[in-house]
Motif scaffolding. Structure first.
Motif, PDB file in Angstrom:
ATOM      1  N   THR A  15      -7.396   0.291  -8.380  1.00 25.96           N
ATOM      2  CA  THR A  15      -6.824  -0.304  -7.168  1.00 25.96           C
ATOM      3  C   THR A  15      -5.314  -0.114  -7.220  1.00 25.96           C
ATOM      4  N   LEU A  16      -4.653  -0.336  -6.106  1.00 24.75           N
ATOM      5  CA  LEU A  16      -3.194  -0.220  -6.089  1.00 24.75           C
ATOM      6  C   LEU A  16      -2.550  -1.218  -7.050  1.00 24.75           C
ATOM      7  N   ARG A  17      -3.184  -2.367  -7.255  1.00 26.17           N
ATOM      8  CA  ARG A  17      -2.645  -3.355  -8.209  1.00 26.17           C
ATOM      9  C   ARG A  17      -2.636  -2.813  -9.635  1.00 26.17           C
ATOM     10  N   ASP A  18      -3.492  -1.834  -9.918  1.00 28.21           N
ATOM     11  CA  ASP A  18      -3.557  -1.253 -11.267  1.00 28.21           C
ATOM     12  C   ASP A  18      -2.406  -0.291 -11.553  1.00 28.21           C
ATOM     13  N   VAL A  19      -1.761   0.210 -10.514  1.00 29.28           N
ATOM     14  CA  VAL A  19      -0.805   1.308 -10.683  1.00 29.28           C
ATOM     15  C   VAL A  19       0.309   0.987 -11.686  1.00 29.28           C
ATOM     16  N   ARG A  42       5.429   6.119  -7.454  1.00 32.30           N
ATOM     17  CA  ARG A  42       4.926   6.721  -6.219  1.00 32.30           C
ATOM     18  C   ARG A  42       3.990   7.890  -6.525  1.00 32.30           C
ATOM     19  N   CYS A  44       2.319   8.393  -9.287  1.00 34.52           N
ATOM     20  CA  CYS A  44       1.123   7.840  -9.923  1.00 34.52           C
ATOM     21  C   CYS A  44       0.184   7.268  -8.854  1.00 34.52           C
ATOM     22  N   ARG A  45       0.740   6.521  -7.921  1.00 32.93           N
ATOM     23  CA  ARG A  45      -0.048   5.938  -6.828  1.00 32.93           C
ATOM     24  C   ARG A  45      -0.720   7.043  -6.011  1.00 32.93           C
ATOM     25  N   ARG A  46       0.003   8.115  -5.729  1.00 33.84           N
ATOM     26  CA  ARG A  46      -0.551   9.242  -4.961  1.00 33.84           C
ATOM     27  C   ARG A  46      -1.702   9.899  -5.720  1.00 33.84           C
ATOM     28  N   ALA A  49      -4.699   7.705  -5.488  1.00 38.12           N
ATOM     29  CA  ALA A  49      -5.242   7.691  -4.123  1.00 38.12           C
ATOM     30  C   ALA A  49      -5.996   8.980  -3.808  1.00 38.12           C
ATOM     31  N   GLU A  52      -9.279   8.877  -5.482  1.00 40.19           N
ATOM     32  CA  GLU A  52     -10.180   7.929  -4.819  1.00 40.19           C
ATOM     33  C   GLU A  52     -10.793   8.536  -3.558  1.00 40.19           C
ATOM     34  N   THR A  64     -10.326   3.112 -13.803  1.00 43.74           N
ATOM     35  CA  THR A  64      -9.441   2.296 -14.629  1.00 43.74           C
ATOM     36  C   THR A  64     -10.294   1.812 -15.794  1.00 43.74           C
TER      37      THR A  64
END
Length: 165
Positions: A15-19, A42, A44-46, A49, A52, A64
């Motif tokens: 999830t984004l909270r894991d980033v 950013r 890492c988030r990309r 995503a 996913e 995760t």
């Protein structure tokens, strides 16, 4: 796929909270010396995503990885087709926080992936890639039934493959 776990690990889609916790090692040059380094939160988030989106399409992507013991995030990995370097088939890949290196978590995750690919996903084969000097990862792949095919110049890595057992 329901709840996914091994003897010591809990696996779930990131999830984004894991980033931020994932970026602690996915953005650490020492931890990622043998593979792709995310240079910003950013990026890492990309990466997460994009993987996913592939999970929605393919039914699998990296998870995760948390410990059952304290539920802390210690890794990221699983089965996937690499959206950033396509054309190599379904792969097994993993990255773990340096604080947990040497505890067998990579082998435990890789074995889970092999079993899932064989029994649930019915994949004909799995691929994996490791730099020649990454002896720990090469050992994990050999322990979990992967065979070295040779050096892939395009990737700068050794190519491993495991046929469905």
């Amino acid at each position: 796929m329901g709840r996914l776990e091994t003897e010591r690990l809990l696996l779930r889609p990131p999830t984004l909270r894991d980033v931020p916790a994932l970026f602690e090692f996915l953005g650490d040059p020492q931890a990622m010396q043998h593979t792709h380094l995310d240079t910003s939160l950013r990026q890492c988030r990309r990466r997460i995503a994009v993987h996913e989106r592939r999970r929605r399409r393919d039914g699998y992507a990296p998870w995760t990885v948390r410990t059952k013991q304290d539920r802390s995030i210690i890794g990221w990995g699983g089965i996937y087709e690499d959206p950033f370097d396509p054309g190599w088939g379904v792969e097994v890949g993993y990255a773990f926080h340096p604080r947990v290196w040497g505890r067998g978590y990579a082998t435990e995750l890789a074995q889970f992936c092999v079993d899932l690919a064989d029994r649930a996903l019915m994949l004909p084969e799995l691929n994996a890639f490791a730099k020649a000097d990454n002896t720990a990862s090469r050992r994990v792949l050999e322990k979990t039934g992967f065979e070295e095919l040779g050096f892939e110049p395009a990737l700068g890595r050794l190519h491993y493959r495991r046929a469905r057992g």
